[in-house]
Structures are given as structure tokens and as C-alpha cells.
Design a protein around this motif. Structure first.
Motif, PDB file in Angstrom:
ATOM      1  N   VAL A 107       0.864  -1.194   0.000  1.00  0.00           N
ATOM      2  CA  VAL A 107       0.000   0.000   0.000  1.00  0.00           C
ATOM      3  C   VAL A 107       0.892   1.233   0.000  1.00  0.00           C
ATOM      4  N   LEU A 108       0.641   2.138  -0.939  1.00  0.00           N
ATOM      5  CA  LEU A 108       1.358   3.407  -1.017  1.00  0.00           C
ATOM      6  C   LEU A 108       0.401   4.542  -0.695  1.00  0.00           C
ATOM      7  N   ARG A 109       0.872   5.489   0.074  1.00  0.00           N
ATOM      8  CA  ARG A 109       0.080   6.678   0.414  1.00  0.00           C
ATOM      9  C   ARG A 109       0.121   7.637  -0.759  1.00  0.00           C
ATOM     10  N   THR A 110      -1.030   8.214  -1.080  1.00  0.00           N
ATOM     11  CA  THR A 110      -1.135   9.197  -2.152  1.00  0.00           C
ATOM     12  C   THR A 110      -2.116  10.290  -1.753  1.00  0.00           C
ATOM     13  N   ALA A 111      -1.870  11.492  -2.186  1.00  0.00           N
ATOM     14  CA  ALA A 111      -2.796  12.597  -1.934  1.00  0.00           C
ATOM     15  C   ALA A 111      -3.914  12.607  -2.970  1.00  0.00           C
TER      16      ALA A 111
ATOM     17  N   ALA B  16     -17.815   7.042   1.004  1.00  0.00           N
ATOM     18  CA  ALA B  16     -18.778   8.095   0.684  1.00  0.00           C
ATOM     19  C   ALA B  16     -18.069   9.102  -0.221  1.00  0.00           C
ATOM     20  N   PRO B  17     -18.801   9.882  -1.007  1.00  0.00           N
ATOM     21  CA  PRO B  17     -18.174  10.793  -1.975  1.00  0.00           C
ATOM     22  C   PRO B  17     -17.136  11.753  -1.382  1.00  0.00           C
ATOM     23  N   GLU B  18     -17.300  12.149  -0.141  1.00  0.00           N
ATOM     24  CA  GLU B  18     -16.374  13.119   0.466  1.00  0.00           C
ATOM     25  C   GLU B  18     -15.201  12.448   1.190  1.00  0.00           C
ATOM     26  N   LEU B  19     -15.166  11.128   1.210  1.00  0.00           N
ATOM     27  CA  LEU B  19     -14.123  10.403   1.928  1.00  0.00           C
ATOM     28  C   LEU B  19     -12.982   9.986   0.994  1.00  0.00           C
TER      29      LEU B  19
ATOM     30  N   GLU C 109       0.560  -6.243  -8.100  1.00  0.00           N
ATOM     31  CA  GLU C 109      -0.530  -5.388  -7.634  1.00  0.00           C
ATOM     32  C   GLU C 109      -0.012  -4.401  -6.593  1.00  0.00           C
ATOM     33  N   ILE C 110      -0.470  -3.160  -6.705  1.00  0.00           N
ATOM     34  CA  ILE C 110      -0.162  -2.108  -5.735  1.00  0.00           C
ATOM     35  C   ILE C 110      -1.482  -1.460  -5.346  1.00  0.00           C
ATOM     36  N   HIS C 111      -1.641  -1.144  -4.068  1.00  0.00           N
ATOM     37  CA  HIS C 111      -2.804  -0.388  -3.624  1.00  0.00           C
ATOM     38  C   HIS C 111      -2.370   1.050  -3.354  1.00  0.00           C
ATOM     39  N   LEU C 112      -3.181   1.992  -3.790  1.00  0.00           N
ATOM     40  CA  LEU C 112      -2.941   3.417  -3.606  1.00  0.00           C
ATOM     41  C   LEU C 112      -4.023   3.950  -2.680  1.00  0.00           C
ATOM     42  N   SER C 113      -3.614   4.573  -1.581  1.00  0.00           N
ATOM     43  CA  SER C 113      -4.580   4.995  -0.573  1.00  0.00           C
ATOM     44  C   SER C 113      -4.456   6.479  -0.248  1.00  0.00           C
ATOM     45  N   GLU C 114      -5.586   7.153  -0.252  1.00  0.00           N
ATOM     46  CA  GLU C 114      -5.649   8.545   0.207  1.00  0.00           C
ATOM     47  C   GLU C 114      -5.875   8.622   1.711  1.00  0.00           C
ATOM     48  N   HIS C 115      -6.073   7.497   2.374  1.00  0.00           N
ATOM     49  CA  HIS C 115      -6.277   7.469   3.828  1.00  0.00           C
ATOM     50  C   HIS C 115      -4.950   7.780   4.533  1.00  0.00           C
TER      51      HIS C 115
END
Length: 111
Positions: free
Chosen positions: A8-12, A35-38, A50-56
Motif C-alpha cells: 500500500v502506497l500513500r497518495t494525496a 462516501a463521496p467526500e471520503l 498489484e499495488i494499492h494506492l490509498s488517500e487514507h
């Protein structure tokens, strides 16, 4: 057994990251948002990779380093706008940084 690992990579901005990784042949597999704002969470893949990209914000830290082995290193370098591939003691490689500061070191598959 069909096990796999998906770092998992952090992304803005997950959509911008998807576009950036597309240069290396990764394609979006799926995305999830509660939800749309999350924040958005996206899976990208290149074949079996496979790589996961997360805005969390709590999922990962920017600045992570991944090592990707590819069959055609020169084509990957050209796709990333890298003019010169380095010759190291262990083989040829180059390094690029995604828009979020995550580093991707790309090396030739050893035959």
C-alpha cells in the motif's frame, strides 16, 4: 496456493497516481470510497503485480521504496522519461519518484 502481496502506497490524489503508474503499464483494477467526500482507495496491477494506492492518512507513509523487476528496462526508462539507466554491481536499474514522494526503483529481470 494462490497467495499474493499488495503493498500500500500513500497518495494525496489516487487518480493522479493511477495516471502516473500507467506509464509503467499498471492499470486500475478497482476503487473504493465509503462516501463521496471520503478518501479514495485504488488497486492497480501490471500482470500479476498489484499495488494499492490509498488517500487514507493512516494507511502508509509517503517516501516508501518499491523495487520493480521488468523484462524491458529500456522501454520502462523511456516511458518514465529517464535518459540514462545506471549500471550497478548487481545489474542495470533506474529510480523514479511518484507525485507523492514514493520511490520506485526499476531493474532488469535477471536471466
Amino acid at each position: 496456493m494462490n497467495e499474493r502481496l499488495a503493498p500500500v502506497l500513500r497518495t494525496a490524489d489516487a487518480n493522479a497516481a493511477v495516471a502516473w503508474y500507467a506509464r509503467l503499464g499498471f492499470q486500475k483494477q478497482w476503487e473504493h470510497r465509503f462516501a463521496p467526500e471520503l478518501p479514495l482507495y485504488v488497486s492497480i496491477a501490471r500482470g500479476a503485480l498489484e499495488i494499492h494506492l490509498s488517500e487514507h492518512t493512516g494507511d502508509a507513509r509517503p517516501g516508501t521504496l518499491l523495487y520493480l523487476y521488468v523484462d524491458d528496462l529500456d522501454a520502462a526508462a523511456a516511458a518514465c522519461g529517464v535518459g540514462e539507466v545506471e549500471q550497478m554491481d548487481w545489474g542495470r536499474e533506474f529510480e523514479v519518484t511518484d507525485p507523492d514522494g514514493n520511490r520506485l526503483r526499476v531493474g532488469a529481470v535477471q536471466r
